[in-house]
Design a protein around this motif. Structure first.
Motif, PDB file in Angstrom:
ATOM      1  N   ILE A   1      -5.426   5.467  -9.143  1.00  0.00           N
ATOM      2  CA  ILE A   1      -4.879   4.745  -8.003  1.00  0.00           C
ATOM      3  C   ILE A   1      -4.820   3.284  -8.401  1.00  0.00           C
ATOM      4  O   ILE A   1      -5.842   2.628  -8.588  1.00  0.00           O
ATOM      5  CB  ILE A   1      -5.739   4.943  -6.738  1.00  0.00           C
ATOM      6  N   ALA A   2      -3.614   2.781  -8.579  1.00  0.00           N
ATOM      7  CA  ALA A   2      -3.428   1.413  -9.059  1.00  0.00           C
ATOM      8  C   ALA A   2      -3.532   0.395  -7.935  1.00  0.00           C
ATOM      9  O   ALA A   2      -3.825  -0.773  -8.183  1.00  0.00           O
ATOM     10  CB  ALA A   2      -2.076   1.275  -9.757  1.00  0.00           C
ATOM     11  N   GLY A   3      -3.273   0.829  -6.711  1.00  0.00           N
ATOM     12  CA  GLY A   3      -3.355  -0.126  -5.612  1.00  0.00           C
ATOM     13  C   GLY A   3      -3.040   0.501  -4.280  1.00  0.00           C
ATOM     14  O   GLY A   3      -2.395   1.550  -4.201  1.00  0.00           O
ATOM     15  N   VAL A   4      -3.517  -0.152  -3.238  1.00  0.00           N
ATOM     16  CA  VAL A   4      -3.229   0.227  -1.857  1.00  0.00           C
ATOM     17  C   VAL A   4      -2.504  -0.944  -1.209  1.00  0.00           C
ATOM     18  O   VAL A   4      -2.958  -2.091  -1.306  1.00  0.00           O
ATOM     19  CB  VAL A   4      -4.525   0.533  -1.084  1.00  0.00           C
ATOM     20  N   VAL A   5      -1.376  -0.667  -0.574  1.00  0.00           N
ATOM     21  CA  VAL A   5      -0.613  -1.743   0.047  1.00  0.00           C
ATOM     22  C   VAL A   5      -0.530  -1.499   1.547  1.00  0.00           C
ATOM     23  O   VAL A   5      -0.161  -0.410   1.995  1.00  0.00           O
ATOM     24  CB  VAL A   5       0.805  -1.885  -0.563  1.00  0.00           C
ATOM     25  N   VAL A   6      -0.902  -2.503   2.316  1.00  0.00           N
ATOM     26  CA  VAL A   6      -0.808  -2.422   3.773  1.00  0.00           C
ATOM     27  C   VAL A   6       0.653  -2.564   4.169  1.00  0.00           C
ATOM     28  O   VAL A   6       1.322  -3.534   3.796  1.00  0.00           O
ATOM     29  CB  VAL A   6      -1.662  -3.514   4.442  1.00  0.00           C
TER      30      VAL A   6
ATOM     31  N   GLU B   1       1.192   7.902 -14.259  1.00  0.00           N
ATOM     32  CA  GLU B   1      -0.085   7.300 -14.622  1.00  0.00           C
ATOM     33  C   GLU B   1      -0.675   6.471 -13.486  1.00  0.00           C
ATOM     34  O   GLU B   1      -1.890   6.268 -13.440  1.00  0.00           O
ATOM     35  CB  GLU B   1       0.086   6.416 -15.860  1.00  0.00           C
ATOM     36  N   GLU B   2       0.181   5.994 -12.583  1.00  0.00           N
ATOM     37  CA  GLU B   2      -0.302   5.109 -11.528  1.00  0.00           C
ATOM     38  C   GLU B   2       0.166   5.598 -10.165  1.00  0.00           C
ATOM     39  O   GLU B   2       1.289   6.070 -10.016  1.00  0.00           O
ATOM     40  CB  GLU B   2       0.223   3.681 -11.741  1.00  0.00           C
ATOM     41  N   LEU B   3      -0.719   5.448  -9.188  1.00  0.00           N
ATOM     42  CA  LEU B   3      -0.368   5.734  -7.804  1.00  0.00           C
ATOM     43  C   LEU B   3      -0.507   4.464  -6.982  1.00  0.00           C
ATOM     44  O   LEU B   3      -1.489   3.721  -7.123  1.00  0.00           O
ATOM     45  CB  LEU B   3      -1.301   6.803  -7.211  1.00  0.00           C
ATOM     46  N   ILE B   4       0.476   4.223  -6.143  1.00  0.00           N
ATOM     47  CA  ILE B   4       0.379   3.160  -5.155  1.00  0.00           C
ATOM     48  C   ILE B   4       0.402   3.830  -3.787  1.00  0.00           C
ATOM     49  O   ILE B   4       1.258   4.676  -3.515  1.00  0.00           O
ATOM     50  CB  ILE B   4       1.519   2.142  -5.302  1.00  0.00           C
ATOM     51  N   VAL B   5      -0.539   3.455  -2.952  1.00  0.00           N
ATOM     52  CA  VAL B   5      -0.719   4.113  -1.663  1.00  0.00           C
ATOM     53  C   VAL B   5      -0.303   3.175  -0.538  1.00  0.00           C
ATOM     54  O   VAL B   5      -1.015   2.209  -0.246  1.00  0.00           O
ATOM     55  CB  VAL B   5      -2.177   4.545  -1.454  1.00  0.00           C
ATOM     56  N   PRO B   6       0.850   3.398   0.088  1.00  0.00           N
ATOM     57  CA  PRO B   6       1.198   2.628   1.287  1.00  0.00           C
ATOM     58  C   PRO B   6       0.266   3.043   2.422  1.00  0.00           C
ATOM     59  O   PRO B   6       0.063   4.232   2.674  1.00  0.00           O
ATOM     60  CB  PRO B   6       2.649   3.039   1.568  1.00  0.00           C
ATOM     61  N   PHE B   7      -0.302   2.047   3.085  1.00  0.00           N
ATOM     62  CA  PHE B   7      -1.332   2.311   4.094  1.00  0.00           C
ATOM     63  C   PHE B   7      -0.969   1.605   5.386  1.00  0.00           C
ATOM     64  O   PHE B   7      -0.943   0.381   5.458  1.00  0.00           O
ATOM     65  CB  PHE B   7      -2.690   1.811   3.583  1.00  0.00           C
ATOM     66  N   ASN B   8      -0.646   2.407   6.401  1.00  0.00           N
ATOM     67  CA  ASN B   8      -0.404   1.869   7.727  1.00  0.00           C
ATOM     68  C   ASN B   8      -1.727   1.893   8.487  1.00  0.00           C
ATOM     69  O   ASN B   8      -2.266   2.969   8.728  1.00  0.00           O
ATOM     70  CB  ASN B   8       0.643   2.725   8.439  1.00  0.00           C
ATOM     71  N   PRO B   9      -2.296   0.736   8.824  1.00  0.00           N
ATOM     72  CA  PRO B   9      -3.630   0.699   9.413  1.00  0.00           C
ATOM     73  C   PRO B   9      -3.801   1.678  10.571  1.00  0.00           C
ATOM     74  O   PRO B   9      -3.056   1.645  11.550  1.00  0.00           O
ATOM     75  CB  PRO B   9      -3.756  -0.751   9.889  1.00  0.00           C
TER      76      PRO B   9
END
Length: 270
Positions: free
Chosen positions: A178-183, A141-149
């Motif tokens: 998409i529940a959140g994007v994490v740097v 139900e939820e996606l968390i997207v790890p994001f390397n700048p």
């Protein structure tokens, strides 16, 4: 039960590290956690099983041979964390399933009988668009997207938005968001700061406040089959993953989805 996949089409952005350390925090707090390893590299399985080769059945056998997920799930050495492991054979699953009916929903069907035993199901994914990834998107139900700048991370995030919209429209998982994007792998330099500012300007509250720093202690922990939470609890990496987990638990972006146009919106409008 909350089902969350850590997804990015860019490799090397700390997806597996995030799954491992968030699961360690949740398990340490008393939650029942299942980690589903859908990456044929099996890195999450490697850490959770202390480097031991998974016994059969594995996720491949569950998806392709129809073995029960309960037969494949193993207790890991992380407190409160079980794992549905993967090994290199999983790379063949997409080919074997290509002509099969219901191929996009094999994982969803497999987890139906076991998911309610857990408070959280966390899914690690490969950095590729494939039938395995589609199975994940039809399941959670939820996606968390790890994001390397970096510019390529921005492009990948845009593609993921499109994929989510397609799954919601054509494969029936209307609860997917998409529940959140994490740097992740954050560093103190102008390039990282500028790209993070652009990310926050574009996606607003969808971006978690917590940033995961680039940390050798995180890598050392995994090399020793541990989480950074237990290996180096006082370090910046451990502190960051505890803070990120708190944000995930609080669901600060829980009313955010991606609509068919690819734009963030509210669940109430869906």
């Amino acid at each position: 039960m909350r089902s969350i996949a850590f997804v990015s089409e860019k490799g090397g952005v700390a997806k597996t590290s995030s799954v491992l350390n968030v699961s360690a925090v949740l398990g340490g707090q008393g939650s029942r956690v299942l980690v589903v390893d859908t990456d044929p590299q099996g890195n999450a399985s490697f850490v959770l099983l202390k480097g031991e080769k998974p016994r059969r059945p594995t996720l491949f056998d569950v998806l392709v041979e129809g073995d029960g997920a309960d037969e494949a799930i193993i207790a890991s050495h992380f407190k409160g964390v079980d794992v549905l492991p993967a090994d290199h054979t999983l790379a063949d699953a997409a080919v074997v399933l290509a002509g099969e009916i219901g191929r996009e929903r094999r994982l969803c069907s497999a987890l139906e009988g076991v998911a309610d035993r857990y408070d959280y199901v966390l899914v690690d994914t490969a950095p590729t668009r494939s039938l395995l990834t589609t199975n994940v998107l039809t399941t959670v139900e939820e996606l968390i997207v790890p994001f390397n700048p970096g510019i390529f991370g921005v492009l990948g995030l845009g593609q993921l938005q499109d994929d989510v919209a397609q799954v919601r429209k054509f494969l029936g998982n209307t609860r997917l968001r998409i529940a959140g994007v994490v740097v992740t792998l954050a560093e103190r330099n102008n390039v990282c700061r500028d790209l993070e500012d652009q990310l926050r300007a574009a996606f607003g509250e969808l971006v978690y406040e917590t940033k995961i720093p680039r940390s050798i202690k995180i890598e050392e922990a995994h090399a020793r089959h541990e989480s950074v939470i237990t290996y180096a609890p006082g370090t910046s990496g451990a502190t960051a993953y505890k803070a990120l987990t708190a944000e995930i638990i609080n669901g600060r972006a829980k009313n955010r989805i991606v609509d068919p146009s690819g734009n963030p919106s509210s669940d109430r409008a869906a």
